[in-house]
Design an enzyme around this catalytic site. Structure first.
Site: not given
Ligand code: AMP
Length: 404
Positions: A7, A93, A182, A210, A243, A386
């Site tokens: 990526n 990706r 996504h 997602h 966003r 992914e």
């Molecule tokens: P990603 O883009 O899938 O890596 O997700 C990132 C988002 O997941 C961020 O806003 C993090 O704050 C949220 N996140 C990760 N762990 C937790 C958790 N235990 N509780 C709430 N949000 C979380």
């Protein structure tokens, strides 16, 4: 059979090396700050006991070419890959495949040129993806390489859902339509849901949420995407980390007139300074939940708005599908925030979606069902992957091309 997934960002390369026999990750890493004085490589190699051993290197990596060589070098020095000839393929990706790419595609010089033609549709994302492809393709043209597009899964969306109500000829000539993103994640979790439910994916109607830093909902009918909340770009739909998601388009004209900001400045405002960050100053959901619990009004408002928008999308897609076999929550927020899941599903018994509060709270990791016993619709938390989906699609694409 080893597959490397890449990526490539504008100043970073994220990668994972898979052994596709058992789908294990042999190595993974992130090379950041390419082109700067102190580029940083964080690399992890799987040991014989299954544990991942970390390694950090900080030294200048001037460009993506040197970056790719460095990654292959560290595979060799850590023993993850003795020789890059062992690679069955490389999966890249690519964010935007436009209307051209409906499925993973074996990379050739002509394909590279076609991906280049999609740049106007994704000026932020496609150029760094393309750079990664060009560098690895030039370096190792002997290894089959595959482009896997975030938009491809959504190419089954019907015209009524993908057109915007603009003058038709104008929209058509400029390729202005809903593409969705996504796709790799939605595809992975819908396949995983079918496997878990032991039902053919082709028979399932699903709503896949997602919820990461970027977030989108996808309506899946008979295993195929039929609508999704992101649009021509990843800006539309849910409220995200930075966003805005859906807003009245006239707000942009108003902002332009009132603030004198340029279109580029407004683009940045909506993509990078809005969403949860814009409302309460923070874009990390963990922090927002903590702030809200401590009584911070803006954090509460941001959470209220986030969950309300999500719930509306679930309702819209339930209406679009008519029958929903399962709602899926995935990605950082979807997998980890019982609060967001509970609030998004609250009072949806009208749509046959009833959560079991205890099961929802207790969910720790992995795949689990969190609906109440009397809920006709299942509610599933499914960790996304992914990179593994890209690796699997890479293998299928290469094998398919060999059989032709
Ligand atoms: P990603 O883009 O899938 O890596 O997700 C990132 C988002 O997941 C961020 O806003 C993090 O704050 C949220 N996140 C990760 N762990 C937790 C958790 N235990 N509780 C709430 N949000 C979380």
């Amino acid at each position: 059979m080893m597959v490397l997934v890449i990526n490539s960002g504008s100043s970073s390369i994220k990668y994972q090396l898979f052994n596709m026999k058992d789908r294990t990750v042999l190595a993974s890493g992130l090379l950041e700050q390419i082109g700067e004085k102190a580029s940083r490589l964080k690399h992890r190699t799987r040991q014989e006991n299954g544990e991942m051993e970390a390694l950090v290197q900080t030294d200048p990596v001037t460009d993506h070419i040197k970056g790719f060589d460095k990654i292959l070098g560290v595979f060799a020095s850590t023993g993850a890959l003795k020789d890059s000839d062992e690679l069955f393929g490389i999966g890249h990706r690519v964010v935007h495949g436009g209307e051209t790419f409906h499925k993973p595609t074996l990379i050739t010089s002509a394909v590279i040129e076609t991906i280049r033609e999609q740049i106007p549709l994704a000026p932020l994302h496609n150029p760094p993806n393309l750079l990664g492809i060009e560098v690895t393709f030039a370096r190792r043209p002997d290894i089959p390489q595959v482009a896997v597009f975030d938009t491809a899964f959504h190419q089954t969306i019907p015209p009524q859902a993908y057109w915007y109500a603009l003058p038709y000829e104008l929209a058509d000539s400029l390729h202005i339509r809903r593409y969705g993103f996504h796709g790799t994640s939605h595809q992975y979790v819908t396949k995983a849901a079918a496997q878990y439910l032991q039902r053919p994916l082709e028979e399932l109607n699903l709503i896949s949420c997602h919820l990461g830093n970027g977030a989108s909902v996808c309506a899946v009918r008979d295993g195929k995407s039929v609508d999704t909340s992101m649009g021509m770009t990843p800006l539309e739909g849910l409220i995200m980390g930075t966003r805005s998601g859906d807003i009245d388009p006239a707000v942009i004209f108003y902002l332009s007139r009132k603030t004198g900001k340029s279109l580029d400045e407004l683009d940045a405002l909506l993509n990078k300074e809005s969403g949860m960050k814009g409302i309460c100053g923070v874009n990390d959901m963990r922090e927002i939940e903590d702030l809200a619990a401590a009584g911070n009004e803006r954090a509460r408002l941001a959470l209220d708005m986030y969950c309300y928008r999500l719930k509306k999308y679930i309702g819209m897609y339930a209406a679009a599908l008519g029958r929903v076999d399962a709602v899926i929550f995935t990605a950082g927020v979807g997998e980890n925030s019982d609060l967001v899941r509970a609030r998004a599903c609250a009072d949806l018994s009208l749509l046959s979606i009833i959560l079991d509060e205890q099961k929802n709270k207790e969910h720790a990791s992995g795949l689990s069902e969190i609906q109440a016993k009397d809920s006709p619709t299942k509610v599933l938390v499914i960790p996304t992957n992914e990179e593994l989906e890209i690796a699997e699609q890479t293998v299928l694409c290469i094998q398919g091309s060999e059989n032709n």
